[in-house]
Design a protein around this motif. Structure first.
Motif, PDB file in Angstrom:
ATOM      1  N   SER A  13       0.827  -1.214   0.000  1.00  0.00           N
ATOM      2  CA  SER A  13       0.000   0.000   0.000  1.00  0.00           C
ATOM      3  C   SER A  13       0.861   1.264   0.000  1.00  0.00           C
ATOM      4  O   SER A  13       0.376   2.346  -0.339  1.00  0.00           O
ATOM      5  CB  SER A  13      -0.949   0.002   1.206  1.00  0.00           C
ATOM      6  OG  SER A  13      -0.202  -0.094   2.396  1.00  0.00           O
ATOM      7  N   GLN A  14       2.120   1.144   0.369  1.00  0.00           N
ATOM      8  CA  GLN A  14       3.003   2.323   0.355  1.00  0.00           C
ATOM      9  C   GLN A  14       3.806   2.431  -0.931  1.00  0.00           C
ATOM     10  O   GLN A  14       4.693   3.278  -1.043  1.00  0.00           O
ATOM     11  CB  GLN A  14       3.975   2.247   1.540  1.00  0.00           C
ATOM     12  CG  GLN A  14       3.301   2.552   2.872  1.00  0.00           C
ATOM     13  CD  GLN A  14       4.221   2.226   4.032  1.00  0.00           C
ATOM     14  OE1 GLN A  14       5.443   2.293   3.908  1.00  0.00           O
ATOM     15  NE2 GLN A  14       3.641   1.875   5.155  1.00  0.00           N
ATOM     16  N   LEU A  15       3.511   1.578  -1.887  1.00  0.00           N
ATOM     17  CA  LEU A  15       4.256   1.604  -3.150  1.00  0.00           C
ATOM     18  C   LEU A  15       4.029   2.928  -3.884  1.00  0.00           C
ATOM     19  O   LEU A  15       2.878   3.413  -3.925  1.00  0.00           O
ATOM     20  CB  LEU A  15       3.826   0.441  -4.054  1.00  0.00           C
ATOM     21  CG  LEU A  15       4.367  -0.931  -3.682  1.00  0.00           C
ATOM     22  CD1 LEU A  15       3.726  -1.999  -4.551  1.00  0.00           C
ATOM     23  CD2 LEU A  15       5.890  -0.976  -3.831  1.00  0.00           C
ATOM     24  N   PRO A  16       5.059   3.490  -4.472  1.00  0.00           N
ATOM     25  CA  PRO A  16       4.926   4.764  -5.186  1.00  0.00           C
ATOM     26  C   PRO A  16       3.921   4.698  -6.339  1.00  0.00           C
ATOM     27  O   PRO A  16       3.353   5.721  -6.733  1.00  0.00           O
ATOM     28  CB  PRO A  16       6.334   5.030  -5.724  1.00  0.00           C
ATOM     29  CG  PRO A  16       7.240   4.243  -4.850  1.00  0.00           C
ATOM     30  CD  PRO A  16       6.464   3.047  -4.424  1.00  0.00           C
ATOM     31  N   ILE A  17       3.670   3.520  -6.891  1.00  0.00           N
ATOM     32  CA  ILE A  17       2.754   3.400  -8.034  1.00  0.00           C
ATOM     33  C   ILE A  17       1.357   3.902  -7.680  1.00  0.00           C
ATOM     34  O   ILE A  17       0.692   4.533  -8.507  1.00  0.00           O
ATOM     35  CB  ILE A  17       2.699   1.919  -8.545  1.00  0.00           C
ATOM     36  CG1 ILE A  17       1.830   1.788  -9.794  1.00  0.00           C
ATOM     37  CG2 ILE A  17       2.226   0.967  -7.475  1.00  0.00           C
ATOM     38  CD1 ILE A  17       2.395   2.388 -11.026  1.00  0.00           C
ATOM     39  N   PHE A  18       0.925   3.708  -6.435  1.00  0.00           N
ATOM     40  CA  PHE A  18      -0.416   4.163  -6.050  1.00  0.00           C
ATOM     41  C   PHE A  18      -0.468   5.689  -5.976  1.00  0.00           C
ATOM     42  O   PHE A  18      -1.445   6.309  -6.395  1.00  0.00           O
ATOM     43  CB  PHE A  18      -0.832   3.537  -4.706  1.00  0.00           C
ATOM     44  CG  PHE A  18      -0.978   2.040  -4.775  1.00  0.00           C
ATOM     45  CD1 PHE A  18      -0.112   1.204  -4.056  1.00  0.00           C
ATOM     46  CD2 PHE A  18      -1.944   1.456  -5.572  1.00  0.00           C
ATOM     47  CE1 PHE A  18      -0.247  -0.167  -4.143  1.00  0.00           C
ATOM     48  CE2 PHE A  18      -2.068   0.084  -5.655  1.00  0.00           C
ATOM     49  CZ  PHE A  18      -1.217  -0.730  -4.940  1.00  0.00           C
TER      50      PHE A  18
ATOM     51  N   PHE B   8       8.773   8.512 -13.360  1.00  0.00           N
ATOM     52  CA  PHE B   8       8.971   7.182 -13.972  1.00  0.00           C
ATOM     53  C   PHE B   8      10.234   6.509 -13.445  1.00  0.00           C
ATOM     54  O   PHE B   8      10.226   5.330 -13.089  1.00  0.00           O
ATOM     55  CB  PHE B   8       9.035   7.340 -15.495  1.00  0.00           C
ATOM     56  CG  PHE B   8       9.050   6.024 -16.202  1.00  0.00           C
ATOM     57  CD1 PHE B   8      10.208   5.587 -16.862  1.00  0.00           C
ATOM     58  CD2 PHE B   8       7.932   5.191 -16.211  1.00  0.00           C
ATOM     59  CE1 PHE B   8      10.226   4.366 -17.506  1.00  0.00           C
ATOM     60  CE2 PHE B   8       7.951   3.968 -16.847  1.00  0.00           C
ATOM     61  CZ  PHE B   8       9.105   3.560 -17.511  1.00  0.00           C
ATOM     62  N   LEU B   9      11.337   7.258 -13.364  1.00  0.00           N
ATOM     63  CA  LEU B   9      12.588   6.702 -12.835  1.00  0.00           C
ATOM     64  C   LEU B   9      12.411   6.296 -11.369  1.00  0.00           C
ATOM     65  O   LEU B   9      12.916   5.255 -10.934  1.00  0.00           O
ATOM     66  CB  LEU B   9      13.724   7.724 -12.969  1.00  0.00           C
ATOM     67  CG  LEU B   9      14.228   7.958 -14.399  1.00  0.00           C
ATOM     68  CD1 LEU B   9      15.230   9.113 -14.447  1.00  0.00           C
ATOM     69  CD2 LEU B   9      14.857   6.694 -14.969  1.00  0.00           C
ATOM     70  N   GLY B  10      11.683   7.101 -10.630  1.00  0.00           N
ATOM     71  CA  GLY B  10      11.424   6.765  -9.227  1.00  0.00           C
ATOM     72  C   GLY B  10      10.624   5.476  -9.091  1.00  0.00           C
ATOM     73  O   GLY B  10      10.867   4.661  -8.201  1.00  0.00           O
ATOM     74  N   LEU B  11       9.666   5.293 -10.027  1.00  0.00           N
ATOM     75  CA  LEU B  11       8.865   4.057 -10.007  1.00  0.00           C
ATOM     76  C   LEU B  11       9.746   2.825 -10.234  1.00  0.00           C
ATOM     77  O   LEU B  11       9.621   1.818  -9.537  1.00  0.00           O
ATOM     78  CB  LEU B  11       7.807   4.108 -11.112  1.00  0.00           C
ATOM     79  CG  LEU B  11       6.473   4.772 -10.755  1.00  0.00           C
ATOM     80  CD1 LEU B  11       5.580   4.819 -11.987  1.00  0.00           C
ATOM     81  CD2 LEU B  11       5.789   4.043  -9.628  1.00  0.00           C
ATOM     82  N   ILE B  12      10.628   2.951 -11.248  1.00  0.00           N
ATOM     83  CA  ILE B  12      11.497   1.806 -11.580  1.00  0.00           C
ATOM     84  C   ILE B  12      12.398   1.478 -10.393  1.00  0.00           C
ATOM     85  O   ILE B  12      12.597   0.300 -10.053  1.00  0.00           O
ATOM     86  CB  ILE B  12      12.338   2.102 -12.845  1.00  0.00           C
ATOM     87  CG1 ILE B  12      11.414   2.163 -14.056  1.00  0.00           C
ATOM     88  CG2 ILE B  12      13.411   1.044 -13.057  1.00  0.00           C
ATOM     89  CD1 ILE B  12      12.110   2.612 -15.323  1.00  0.00           C
ATOM     90  N   GLU B  13      12.927   2.520  -9.739  1.00  0.00           N
ATOM     91  CA  GLU B  13      13.832   2.287  -8.601  1.00  0.00           C
ATOM     92  C   GLU B  13      13.128   1.570  -7.458  1.00  0.00           C
ATOM     93  O   GLU B  13      13.722   0.779  -6.742  1.00  0.00           O
ATOM     94  CB  GLU B  13      14.352   3.629  -8.072  1.00  0.00           C
ATOM     95  CG  GLU B  13      15.564   4.129  -8.824  1.00  0.00           C
ATOM     96  CD  GLU B  13      15.962   5.514  -8.341  1.00  0.00           C
ATOM     97  OE1 GLU B  13      16.729   6.172  -9.069  1.00  0.00           O
ATOM     98  OE2 GLU B  13      15.513   5.920  -7.259  1.00  0.00           O
ATOM     99  N   SER B  14      11.871   1.867  -7.288  1.00  0.00           N
ATOM    100  CA  SER B  14      11.156   1.300  -6.135  1.00  0.00           C
ATOM    101  C   SER B  14      10.322   0.077  -6.504  1.00  0.00           C
ATOM    102  O   SER B  14       9.485  -0.355  -5.726  1.00  0.00           O
ATOM    103  CB  SER B  14      10.242   2.367  -5.527  1.00  0.00           C
ATOM    104  OG  SER B  14       9.313   2.799  -6.508  1.00  0.00           O
ATOM    105  N   THR B  15      10.533  -0.490  -7.698  1.00  0.00           N
ATOM    106  CA  THR B  15       9.749  -1.668  -8.111  1.00  0.00           C
ATOM    107  C   THR B  15      10.014  -2.830  -7.167  1.00  0.00           C
ATOM    108  O   THR B  15      11.167  -3.190  -6.937  1.00  0.00           O
ATOM    109  CB  THR B  15      10.128  -2.086  -9.537  1.00  0.00           C
ATOM    110  OG1 THR B  15       9.949  -0.974 -10.398  1.00  0.00           O
ATOM    111  CG2 THR B  15       9.269  -3.249 -10.013  1.00  0.00           C
ATOM    112  N   PRO B  16       8.988  -3.416  -6.622  1.00  0.00           N
ATOM    113  CA  PRO B  16       9.179  -4.554  -5.695  1.00  0.00           C
ATOM    114  C   PRO B  16       9.374  -5.859  -6.479  1.00  0.00           C
ATOM    115  O   PRO B  16       8.455  -6.656  -6.623  1.00  0.00           O
ATOM    116  CB  PRO B  16       7.868  -4.564  -4.895  1.00  0.00           C
ATOM    117  CG  PRO B  16       6.852  -4.034  -5.851  1.00  0.00           C
ATOM    118  CD  PRO B  16       7.553  -3.072  -6.765  1.00  0.00           C
ATOM    119  N   PHE B  17      10.604  -6.043  -6.976  1.00  0.00           N
ATOM    120  CA  PHE B  17      10.869  -7.220  -7.813  1.00  0.00           C
ATOM    121  C   PHE B  17      10.590  -8.509  -7.050  1.00  0.00           C
ATOM    122  O   PHE B  17      10.117  -9.478  -7.625  1.00  0.00           O
ATOM    123  CB  PHE B  17      12.319  -7.195  -8.321  1.00  0.00           C
ATOM    124  CG  PHE B  17      12.570  -6.131  -9.345  1.00  0.00           C
ATOM    125  CD1 PHE B  17      13.341  -5.013  -9.040  1.00  0.00           C
ATOM    126  CD2 PHE B  17      12.020  -6.220 -10.620  1.00  0.00           C
ATOM    127  CE1 PHE B  17      13.562  -4.020  -9.976  1.00  0.00           C
ATOM    128  CE2 PHE B  17      12.238  -5.229 -11.565  1.00  0.00           C
ATOM    129  CZ  PHE B  17      13.009  -4.123 -11.246  1.00  0.00           C
TER     130      PHE B  17
END
Lengths: 140, 188
Positions: free
Chosen positions: A67-72, A93-102
């Motif tokens: 729920s704390q993911l930047p995508i929301f 967009f770069l921030g989203l990629i950095e915080s992707t929960p792989f």
């Protein structure tokens, strides 16, 4: 004209093969196929159980992290203030990629894959168990 | 499906079509059983080894190269399965006709009498022939069986047994000479 070795070996008695040998081979093939199917079913089921067990044990932490993911935040901003979002699209967009929960994505894909495999192998095993037994006529 | 060639059946069996595999198996079962029985000398063992051979064929069909001869590949598996059984018994049958080099004291015997045609019709001949064949080294027996009974060429036998062509040819000639002499000695 027959050669000597043809004469020698032409008089070997022809061995009598058991009439049901072919059927026994096919029965073994079927058993081998079922064994391989059950092994794959066991492995994919184990994967599912392990995945769900992990989810069950860590669901609060995972839900909180998700729920704390930047995508929301990104999606909320896209609906509320799209012009701000488009103006700073590259940074977001770069921030989203950095915080992707792989890890979370890998867990999700792995769990889905194991579940699909388990269902497929289970239905294949049930079809194989209940397939009509065809006894082939003995050809003498 | 019986009208399909081996290659067509193999292509279908590779996709999991067990009916195609069954047709292929039944087509080759008699020659394989005959070969294994004459190599091992035991009917019960030959049945088990024939089953094992075809299970291996079924499991490894996807690895088979369709450009090569299926018959050679099949007999290679049968030969390897039988020789593995010999090893498990911890005793490769010792030939009473040949030493470890493959030479035989009978080679030095001069031909006393040509074998007349009537001789081959007698029951004693069949018995003597079976005994003489069983007394051969397995590799020598395999070469003779594959060439004379299964109609394989020397090149195919060399591929199946994984040995040089000249070795196969010389082993074959030596073995036929030994068989002839053993037959002659057995019927004296």
């Amino acid at each position: 004209m027959e050669t000597l070795e043809q004469k020698i070996l032409a008089h070997l008695p022809e061995p009598k093969m058991p009439a049901d040998l072919g059927n026994r081979i096919m029965a073994r093939v079927e058993r081998s196929r079922l064994r391989a199917l059950y092994l794959r079913l066991a492995l994919s089921s184990a994967g599912c159980v392990a995945g769900f067990a992990y989810l069950g044990a860590e669901w609060r932490a995972l839900w909180s992290a998700a729920s704390q993911l930047p995508i929301f935040g990104f999606l909320r901003l896209a609906f509320s203030d799209p012009d701000i979002m488009f103006a700073n699209f590259q940074e977001y967009f770069l921030g989203l990629i950095e915080s992707t929960p792989f890890g979370l994505i890998a867990l999700g894909f792995g769990l889905t894959f194991c579940l699909i495999c388990a269902v497929e192998f289970l239905s294949a095993a049930r079809r194989a168990r209940h397939a009509p037994l065809i006894i082939h006529p003995v050809i003498s | 499906m019986n009208h399909l060639t081996d290659q067509e059946l193999i292509a279908q069996a590779r996709t999991g079509n067990d009916a195609a595999f069954e047709v292929l198996m039944r087509r080759h079962l008699q020659p394989i059983f005959r070969f294994i029985l004459r190599l091992s000398g035991d009917a019960a063992v030959a049945q088990d080894l024939a089953q094992e051979t075809f299970i291996k064929v079924w499991k490894n069909l996807k690895k088979f190269n369709p450009a090569k001869s299926f018959k050679v590949w099949l007999f290679t598996i049968a030969k390897n399965t039988t020789f593995d059984w010999f090893k498990k018994r911890r005793a490769l049958p010792f030939s009473t006709l040949e030493d470890e080099e493959g030479t035989s004291p009978l080679e030095n015997l001069a031909d006393q009498t040509p074998l007349p045609d009537e001789l081959f019709q007698k029951r004693e001949t069949h018995t003597a022939l079976t005994v003489a064949l069983n007394n051969l080294q397995p590799k020598a027996r395999a070469v003779v069986l594959l060439h004379q009974i299964e109609d394989m060429t020397f090149q195919e036998i060399a591929d199946a047994l994984d040995e040089p062509l000249n070795t196969i040819k010389s082993r074959y000639l030596r073995t036929i000479a030994n068989l002839r002499k053993a037959l002659f000695e057995g019927l004296k």
